[in-house]
Design an enzyme around this catalytic site. Structure first.
Site, PDB file in Angstrom:
ATOM      1  N   LYS A   1       0.853  -1.199  -0.085  1.00  0.00           N
ATOM      2  CA  LYS A   1       0.126  -0.155  -0.101  1.00  0.00           C
ATOM      3  C   LYS A   1       0.943   1.282   0.138  1.00  0.00           C
ATOM      4  CE  LYS A   1      -2.206  -1.207   3.891  1.00  0.00           C
ATOM      5  NZ  LYS A   1      -1.457  -2.538   4.223  1.00  0.00           N
TER       6      LYS A   1
ATOM      7  N   ARG B   1      11.582  -5.905   5.182  1.00  0.00           N
ATOM      8  CA  ARG B   1      11.680  -4.575   5.535  1.00  0.00           C
ATOM      9  C   ARG B   1      12.134  -4.299   6.922  1.00  0.00           C
ATOM     10  NH1 ARG B   1       6.006  -1.601   5.669  1.00  0.00           N
ATOM     11  NH2 ARG B   1       5.725  -2.883   7.356  1.00  0.00           N
TER      12      ARG B   1
ATOM     13  N   ARG C   1      -0.545  -9.045  12.932  1.00  0.00           N
ATOM     14  CA  ARG C   1      -1.319  -8.142  12.444  1.00  0.00           C
ATOM     15  C   ARG C   1      -2.114  -8.763  11.027  1.00  0.00           C
ATOM     16  NH1 ARG C   1       4.053  -5.545  10.819  1.00  0.00           N
ATOM     17  NH2 ARG C   1       3.157  -4.179   9.390  1.00  0.00           N
TER      18      ARG C   1
ATOM     19  N   ARG D   1      11.766  -1.330  11.498  1.00  0.00           N
ATOM     20  CA  ARG D   1      10.494  -0.921  11.776  1.00  0.00           C
ATOM     21  C   ARG D   1      10.260  -2.037  13.130  1.00  0.00           C
ATOM     22  NH1 ARG D   1       5.163   0.212   8.452  1.00  0.00           N
ATOM     23  NH2 ARG D   1       3.550  -0.731   9.635  1.00  0.00           N
TER      24      ARG D   1
ATOM     25  N   ARG E   1      -9.905   0.589   8.517  1.00  0.00           N
ATOM     26  CA  ARG E   1      -9.486  -0.843   8.999  1.00  0.00           C
ATOM     27  C   ARG E   1     -10.598  -1.527   9.922  1.00  0.00           C
ATOM     28  NH1 ARG E   1      -3.777  -0.097   8.746  1.00  0.00           N
ATOM     29  NH2 ARG E   1      -2.632  -1.681   9.352  1.00  0.00           N
TER      30      ARG E   1
HETATM   31  P1  AP5 Z   1       4.783  -1.625   1.842  1.00  0.00           P
HETATM   32  O1  AP5 Z   1       4.313  -0.808   0.758  1.00  0.00           O
HETATM   33  O2  AP5 Z   1       5.414  -0.934   2.944  1.00  0.00           O
HETATM   34  O3  AP5 Z   1       3.233  -2.387   2.288  1.00  0.00           O
HETATM   35  P2  AP5 Z   1       2.231  -1.999   3.189  1.00  0.00           P
HETATM   36  O4  AP5 Z   1       1.001  -2.533   2.502  1.00  0.00           O
HETATM   37  O5  AP5 Z   1       2.204  -0.424   3.068  1.00  0.00           O
HETATM   38  O6  AP5 Z   1       2.583  -2.638   4.581  1.00  0.00           O
HETATM   39  P3  AP5 Z   1       2.455  -1.828   6.146  1.00  0.00           P
HETATM   40  O7  AP5 Z   1       2.936  -2.898   7.076  1.00  0.00           O
HETATM   41  O8  AP5 Z   1       3.033  -0.247   6.256  1.00  0.00           O
HETATM   42  O9  AP5 Z   1       0.964  -1.937   6.231  1.00  0.00           O
HETATM   43  P4  AP5 Z   1       0.140  -2.052   7.515  1.00  0.00           P
HETATM   44  O10 AP5 Z   1      -1.159  -2.213   6.992  1.00  0.00           O
HETATM   45  O11 AP5 Z   1       0.687  -3.259   8.479  1.00  0.00           O
HETATM   46  O12 AP5 Z   1       0.742  -0.816   8.407  1.00  0.00           O
HETATM   47  P5  AP5 Z   1       0.423   0.648   9.068  1.00  0.00           P
HETATM   48  O13 AP5 Z   1       1.571   1.339   8.729  1.00  0.00           O
HETATM   49  O14 AP5 Z   1      -0.750   0.792   8.116  1.00  0.00           O
HETATM   50  O15 AP5 Z   1       5.273  -2.948   1.331  1.00  0.00           O
HETATM   51  C1  AP5 Z   1       6.107  -3.881   2.361  1.00  0.00           C
HETATM   52  C2  AP5 Z   1       7.440  -4.072   1.837  1.00  0.00           C
HETATM   53  O16 AP5 Z   1       7.574  -4.972   0.617  1.00  0.00           O
HETATM   54  C3  AP5 Z   1       8.423  -3.170   1.763  1.00  0.00           C
HETATM   55  O17 AP5 Z   1       9.833  -3.196   2.099  1.00  0.00           O
HETATM   56  C4  AP5 Z   1       8.298  -2.828  -0.073  1.00  0.00           C
HETATM   57  O18 AP5 Z   1       9.618  -2.367  -0.569  1.00  0.00           O
HETATM   58  C5  AP5 Z   1       8.317  -4.479  -0.202  1.00  0.00           C
HETATM   59  N1  AP5 Z   1       7.471  -4.250  -1.655  1.00  0.00           N
HETATM   60  C6  AP5 Z   1       6.413  -3.616  -1.959  1.00  0.00           C
HETATM   61  N2  AP5 Z   1       5.904  -4.125  -3.213  1.00  0.00           N
HETATM   62  C7  AP5 Z   1       6.614  -5.078  -3.650  1.00  0.00           C
HETATM   63  C8  AP5 Z   1       6.616  -6.115  -4.683  1.00  0.00           C
HETATM   64  N3  AP5 Z   1       5.797  -5.861  -5.544  1.00  0.00           N
HETATM   65  N4  AP5 Z   1       7.408  -7.217  -4.605  1.00  0.00           N
HETATM   66  C9  AP5 Z   1       8.448  -7.285  -3.568  1.00  0.00           C
HETATM   67  N5  AP5 Z   1       8.336  -6.295  -2.513  1.00  0.00           N
HETATM   68  C10 AP5 Z   1       7.526  -5.408  -2.452  1.00  0.00           C
HETATM   69  O19 AP5 Z   1      -0.114   0.206  10.330  1.00  0.00           O
HETATM   70  C11 AP5 Z   1       0.984  -0.084  11.591  1.00  0.00           C
HETATM   71  C12 AP5 Z   1      -0.051  -0.133  12.645  1.00  0.00           C
HETATM   72  O20 AP5 Z   1      -0.724   1.064  13.059  1.00  0.00           O
HETATM   73  C13 AP5 Z   1      -1.126  -1.201  12.671  1.00  0.00           C
HETATM   74  O21 AP5 Z   1      -0.746  -2.620  13.264  1.00  0.00           O
HETATM   75  C14 AP5 Z   1      -2.018  -0.541  14.107  1.00  0.00           C
HETATM   76  O22 AP5 Z   1      -1.569  -0.868  14.931  1.00  0.00           O
HETATM   77  C15 AP5 Z   1      -1.993   0.897  13.645  1.00  0.00           C
HETATM   78  N6  AP5 Z   1      -2.898   1.336  12.616  1.00  0.00           N
HETATM   79  C16 AP5 Z   1      -2.442   1.970  11.281  1.00  0.00           C
HETATM   80  N7  AP5 Z   1      -3.771   2.372  10.707  1.00  0.00           N
HETATM   81  C17 AP5 Z   1      -4.608   2.235  11.645  1.00  0.00           C
HETATM   82  C18 AP5 Z   1      -6.220   2.190  11.443  1.00  0.00           C
HETATM   83  N8  AP5 Z   1      -6.863   2.761  10.655  1.00  0.00           N
HETATM   84  N9  AP5 Z   1      -6.820   1.715  12.822  1.00  0.00           N
HETATM   85  C19 AP5 Z   1      -6.289   1.252  13.765  1.00  0.00           C
HETATM   86  N10 AP5 Z   1      -5.021   1.046  13.903  1.00  0.00           N
HETATM   87  C20 AP5 Z   1      -4.283   1.536  13.015  1.00  0.00           C
END
Ligand code: AP5
Length: 190
Positions: free
Chosen positions: A14, A128, A145, A134, A89
């Site tokens: 994402k 990552r 997660r 992280r 979410r």
């Molecule tokens: P990346 O692009 O970073 O993936 P992502 O989907 O953004 O993953 P996140 O871990 O950031 O999502 P998340 O939903 O767990 O975390 P968030 O920060 O929202 O890609 C991942 C890796 O893969 C990277 O290294 C990238 O380079 C690689 N990659 C990408 N595309 C690729 C490809 N095609 N091929 C190979 N490699 C590739 O949330 C974190 C925490 O915050 C949650 O657990 C929760 O506690 C809290 N939180 C956040 N939002 C909310 C909400 N709305 N409500 C409640 N709690 C929340």
């Protein structure tokens, strides 16, 4: 306005795809994960509370997240549109987003969902974690997660599917190949 939700499990790409979408369509990026990590880095009261929850892989409360979103919407209400990354979410968050957008006579244009199998998610996130340090990218938290996503977040996809706004996209392959698939979906909206 073009208002997109980029949806998908942790590690589905994402954040990676958001960067490319913003460049092409000049949208305002709202990532609740990034906003929360900013609070943690600044050691605010909210950040201190959120850190423990984020490190365990659970969800931060709807009330906190919705408050952050409303503030961002107000700041950028005259902009070209939004890309929501990692939000909503829960179905409660989706309902609140709908209400907030209605206040500005706006609505979600489409939810694009990145489909990636679990084993690939784990591989990407462990990688990552090694590269960026992280703190929620360790095996135990990653598995939690993904479990939390399956239990609490997948119902959000059904919510938008009922409104015919849910479009799944294959999230496997090169970053550019996936981006092309996303662009095709967005350009069909025009
Ligand atoms: P990346 O692009 O970073 O993936 P992502 O989907 O953004 O993953 P996140 O871990 O950031 O999502 P998340 O939903 O767990 O975390 P968030 O920060 O929202 O890609 C991942 C890796 O893969 C990277 O290294 C990238 O380079 C690689 N990659 C990408 N595309 C690729 C490809 N095609 N091929 C190979 N490699 C590739 O949330 C974190 C925490 O915050 C949650 O657990 C929760 O506690 C809290 N939180 C956040 N939002 C909310 C909400 N709305 N409500 C409640 N709690 C929340």
């Amino acid at each position: 306005m073009l208002n997109l939700i980029l949806f998908g499990p942790p590690g589905s790409g994402k954040g990676t795809q958001s960067e490319k979408i913003i460049q092409k369509y000049k949208l305002v990026h709202i990532s609740t994960g990034d906003l929360l990590r900013e609070e943690v880095a600044n050691q605010t009261e909210l950040g201190m509370k959120a850190k423990k929850i984020m490190d365990s892989g659970e969800l931060v409360s709807d009330r906190i997240v919705i408050g952050m979103i409303r503030k961002k919407l107000e700041e950028h209400r005259a902009g070209p549109g939004f890309i929501f990354d990692g939000f909503p979410r829960t179905v409660a968050q989706a309902r609140e987003l709908r209400k907030a957008l209605t206040d500005y006579d706006e609505e979600i244009s489409v939810m694009i969902s990145l489909d990636v199998p679990r084993e690939e998610l784990v591989k990407r996130l462990l990688n990552r974690g090694k590269e960026t340090g992280r703190t929620d990218d360790n095996l135990e938290t990653i598995n939690n997660r993904i479990d939390v996503y399956e239990k609490q977040t997948i119902p959000v996809a059904h919510y938008y599917d009922k409104m015919r706004k849910y479009v799944p996209v294959d999230g496997m392959g090169s970053i550019d190949a996936i981006f092309k698939r996303i662009v095709k979906v967005i350009d069909q909206l025009k």
